[in-house]
Design an enzyme around this catalytic site. Structure first.
Site, mmCIF file in Angstrom:
data_model
loop_
_atom_site.group_PDB
_atom_site.id
_atom_site.type_symbol
_atom_site.label_atom_id
_atom_site.label_comp_id
_atom_site.label_asym_id
_atom_site.label_seq_id
_atom_site.Cartn_x
_atom_site.Cartn_y
_atom_site.Cartn_z
ATOM 1 N NE ARG A 1 36.561 -24.428 75.065
ATOM 2 C CZ ARG A 1 37.776 -24.426 74.481
ATOM 3 N NH1 ARG A 1 38.656 -25.358 74.739
ATOM 4 N NH2 ARG A 1 38.106 -23.447 73.630
ATOM 5 C CG HIS B 1 42.383 -25.008 78.885
ATOM 6 N ND1 HIS B 1 41.083 -24.594 78.907
ATOM 7 C CD2 HIS B 1 42.702 -25.117 77.562
ATOM 8 C CE1 HIS B 1 40.634 -24.441 77.669
ATOM 9 N NE2 HIS B 1 41.611 -24.743 76.841
HETATM 10 P P1 NDP Z 1 36.466 -28.710 64.455
HETATM 11 O O1 NDP Z 1 35.343 -27.751 64.381
HETATM 12 O O2 NDP Z 1 37.416 -28.788 63.317
HETATM 13 O O3 NDP Z 1 35.907 -30.193 64.679
HETATM 14 C C1 NDP Z 1 34.841 -30.474 65.508
HETATM 15 C C2 NDP Z 1 34.441 -31.932 65.301
HETATM 16 O O4 NDP Z 1 33.391 -32.243 66.222
HETATM 17 C C3 NDP Z 1 33.895 -32.189 63.907
HETATM 18 O O5 NDP Z 1 34.330 -33.458 63.456
HETATM 19 C C4 NDP Z 1 32.379 -32.215 64.118
HETATM 20 O O6 NDP Z 1 31.671 -33.054 63.213
HETATM 21 C C5 NDP Z 1 32.315 -32.815 65.505
HETATM 22 N N1 NDP Z 1 31.042 -32.488 66.141
HETATM 23 C C6 NDP Z 1 30.559 -31.280 66.474
HETATM 24 N N2 NDP Z 1 29.329 -31.371 67.032
HETATM 25 C C7 NDP Z 1 29.053 -32.699 67.042
HETATM 26 C C8 NDP Z 1 27.942 -33.451 67.484
HETATM 27 N N3 NDP Z 1 26.855 -32.857 68.018
HETATM 28 N N4 NDP Z 1 27.978 -34.800 67.331
HETATM 29 C C9 NDP Z 1 29.041 -35.396 66.777
HETATM 30 N N5 NDP Z 1 30.140 -34.737 66.356
HETATM 31 C C10 NDP Z 1 30.142 -33.410 66.484
HETATM 32 O O7 NDP Z 1 37.233 -28.385 65.809
HETATM 33 P P2 NDP Z 1 38.762 -28.663 66.196
HETATM 34 O O8 NDP Z 1 39.068 -30.073 65.885
HETATM 35 O O9 NDP Z 1 39.653 -27.633 65.617
HETATM 36 O O10 NDP Z 1 38.708 -28.392 67.778
HETATM 37 C C11 NDP Z 1 37.840 -29.139 68.607
HETATM 38 C C12 NDP Z 1 37.776 -28.524 69.998
HETATM 39 O O11 NDP Z 1 38.983 -28.789 70.707
HETATM 40 C C13 NDP Z 1 37.652 -27.010 70.077
HETATM 41 O O12 NDP Z 1 36.346 -26.582 69.830
HETATM 42 C C14 NDP Z 1 38.096 -26.744 71.505
HETATM 43 O O13 NDP Z 1 36.970 -26.821 72.377
HETATM 44 C C15 NDP Z 1 39.054 -27.896 71.816
HETATM 45 N N6 NDP Z 1 40.439 -27.424 71.965
HETATM 46 C C16 NDP Z 1 41.055 -27.586 73.177
HETATM 47 C C17 NDP Z 1 42.356 -27.206 73.355
HETATM 48 C C18 NDP Z 1 43.043 -27.461 74.643
HETATM 49 O O14 NDP Z 1 44.178 -27.010 74.819
HETATM 50 N N7 NDP Z 1 42.441 -28.186 75.549
HETATM 51 C C19 NDP Z 1 43.119 -26.568 72.278
HETATM 52 C C20 NDP Z 1 42.392 -26.465 71.043
HETATM 53 C C21 NDP Z 1 41.100 -26.863 70.912
HETATM 54 P P3 NDP Z 1 31.585 -32.673 61.647
HETATM 55 O O15 NDP Z 1 32.995 -32.733 61.126
HETATM 56 O O16 NDP Z 1 30.757 -33.744 61.078
HETATM 57 O O17 NDP Z 1 30.981 -31.304 61.568
HETATM 58 C C1 OXD Z 2 41.520 -23.521 72.178
HETATM 59 C C2 OXD Z 2 41.994 -23.787 73.530
HETATM 60 O O1 OXD Z 2 40.311 -23.636 71.929
HETATM 61 O O2 OXD Z 2 43.182 -23.524 73.798
HETATM 62 O O3 OXD Z 2 42.348 -23.169 71.315
HETATM 63 O O4 OXD Z 2 41.221 -24.285 74.353
#
Ligand code: NDP
Ligand code: OXD
Length: 310
Positions: free
Chosen positions: A225, A273
Site C-alpha cells: 500500500r 495499482h
Molecule cells: P496476508 O494477510 O496473507 O499476509 C500479510 C503478511 O504480512 C503476513 O505474512 C504477515 O505476517 C505480514 N505482516 C503483517 N503485519 C506485519 C508486521 N507488523 N510486521 C511484519 N510482518 C507483518 O496478505 P496478502 O499476502 O494476501 O496481501 C498483502 C497485501 O498486498 C494486501 O493487504 C494489499 O495491501 C496488497 N495487495 C496489493 C495489490 C495490488 O494490486 N497492488 C493486490 C493485492 C493485494 P504473519 O504471517 O506472521 O501474520
Molecule cells: C487488493 C488490491 O488489495 O487490489 O486486492 O489492492
C-alpha cells in the site's frame, strides 16, 4: 429474503451481479447506493465503500472485501464491529502478483530504462554483463501473496528471503521476523519487495532507516500500500545513490496527482495499482461459496483477523 449489496464502479458491479445471478438465479443482489430497505441486507460486498455506509445495515452477517486488502474496511471509523470480514485469497491473483515482481525485478536488474533511452538515440550499447547471482530479494510480508511470490522468484533461480510478523517454514526461503530479523535480512537484500497489509504497524516502513541498512545501490519495490512508503525518503535515497531504482504500484494518493514528481522520474518504474487484479471468472465461485457458508453458519474462506487488522 436476505439480500446482498455490492458497491464497485458501476460497470464492474453490473458484471459481478450478472455473473453471480447467472450462476445462482435465486440470489437477490442490489447495487449500492440503491439499497432499498437496509434491514434486508445480510451481506455487503465492498471496495472502498464510503465511510458510515456499512453502519446502516442492522442485519449484516458478513462483509466481503472485493480485494485482498481490507484496509478500506478497517479505515471506516463507523464500521460495525464483530461482523466477519472475508477477503480475496486466490491463486490467479497470487500468480499475477508474482509476475509483477518478477517483471519489475528483471526490468531493474537488466537496466531496461537505460537500454530504452539508448534506443531513442539509436545507440548500440557498450559491453555490459549482468551479475544475475547478485540478485537477492527480501520480501516484506510472507502471507498468502508473499509466499506465492517468494516461491515463484525462487523457481526462476533468484535468491529469496522473507520477513513477517511470525516466522515461516518455506522450503528454500530464509524467514525472518521482528525488528532485529528485519535488519538481519536487509544487510543481504538488494531488491526489497513490499507486500505488507496496511496497518498502524506497517505505516511508513519503507523509510530512510530501512534503505540505509541495505547495500548501496539497492532497489525498492512496493505493491503493498502507498502508506508504507515515505515518498520523500525514497526520492532522497535515489538522489544520494543509496537506492538505485524503484518499482511502485501503490501510492500515498491514488490516482497519483498529475504534478507528482514520480510521474517523470525515470529511476522509478510505475504501474497504476494494477499489480494483481481481482479477476472475476477466477473468484466468483469463492464469493458464492462464502455467501452459502455465511448463511449456513459454516467456516468462511479468507477470514480476516479483526484484532490484527489483516
Ligand atoms: P496476508 O494477510 O496473507 O499476509 C500479510 C503478511 O504480512 C503476513 O505474512 C504477515 O505476517 C505480514 N505482516 C503483517 N503485519 C506485519 C508486521 N507488523 N510486521 C511484519 N510482518 C507483518 O496478505 P496478502 O499476502 O494476501 O496481501 C498483502 C497485501 O498486498 C494486501 O493487504 C494489499 O495491501 C496488497 N495487495 C496489493 C495489490 C495490488 O494490486 N497492488 C493486490 C493485492 C493485494 P504473519 O504471517 O506472521 O501474520
Ligand atoms: C487488493 C488490491 O488489495 O487490489 O486486492 O489492492
Amino acid at each position: 429474503m436476505p439480500t446482498i449489496i455490492i458497491n464497485l464502479g458501476q460497470e464492474s458491479a453490473r458484471k459481478h451481479i450478472e455473473e453471480m445471478v447467472r450462476l445462482d438465479p435465486l440470489l437477490e443482489i442490489r447495487e449500492w447506493p440503491d439499497i432499498g430497505n437496509p434491514e434486508d441486507i445480510d451481506i455487503a460486498m465492498v471496495w472502498q465503500m464510503p465511510h458510515g455506509e456499512l453502519a446502516k445495515f442492522p442485519n449484516l452477517k458478513m462483509i466481503v472485501s472485493m480485494a485482498a486488502g481490507v484496509d478500506h474496511v478497517f479505515l471506516d471509523p463507523l464500521r460495525p464491529k464483530g461482523i466477519p470480514i472475508v477477503r480475496v485469497t486466490n491463486p490467479h491473483m497470487a500468480r499475477s502478483m508474482g509476475h509483477w515482481f518478477l517483471m519489475n525485478i528483471l526490468r531493474l536488474h537488466r537496466e531496461t530504462v537505460y537500454f530504452d533511452a539508448l534506443r531513442e538515440e539509436k545507440i548500440w550499447p557498450p559491453e555490459i554483463a549482468f551479475d544475475t547471482d547478485s540478485v537477492s530479494v527480501g520480501i516484506l510480508g510472507l502471507g498468502y501473496l508473499g509466499t506465492h511470490v517468494a516461491q515463484m522468484l525462487k523457481a526462476v533461480g533468484l535468491k529469496v528471503q522473507g520477513w513477517s510478523r511470525t516466522e515461516k517454514n518455506i522450503d528454500g526461503i530464509q524467514s525472518f521476523s521482528g525488528e532485529f530479523g528485519l535488519d538481519q535480512m536487509l544487510v543481504d537484500t538488494n531488491f526489497l519487495a513490499c507486500l505488507l497489509p496496511n496497518t498502524q504497524a506497517t505505516k511508513g516502513i519503507l523509510n530512510f532507516r530501512v534503505f540505509n541498512k541495505m547495500p548501496q545501490g539497492s532497489y525498492v519495490l512496493n505493491a503493498g500500500r502507498g502508506s508504507q512508503l515515505v515518498e520523500l525518503d525514497l526520492l532522497q535515497a535515489l538522489d544520494n545513490g543509496q537506492i538505485r531504482g524503484a518499482a511502485l504500484d501503490v501510492f500515498e494518493t491514488e490516482p497519483l496527482p498529475t504534478n507528482h514528481p514520480f510521474w517523470t522520474d525515470k529511476r522509478i518504474l510505475l504501474t497504476p495499482h494494477h499489480a494483481a487484479e481481482v479477476y472475476l471468472p477466477a473468484v466468483v465461485k469463492t464469493f458464492l461459496d462464502n455467501i452459502y457458508r455465511s448463511r449456513n453458519n459454516e467456516p468462511l474462506i479468507g477470514l480476516v483477523d479483526e484484532e490484527l487488522g489483516y
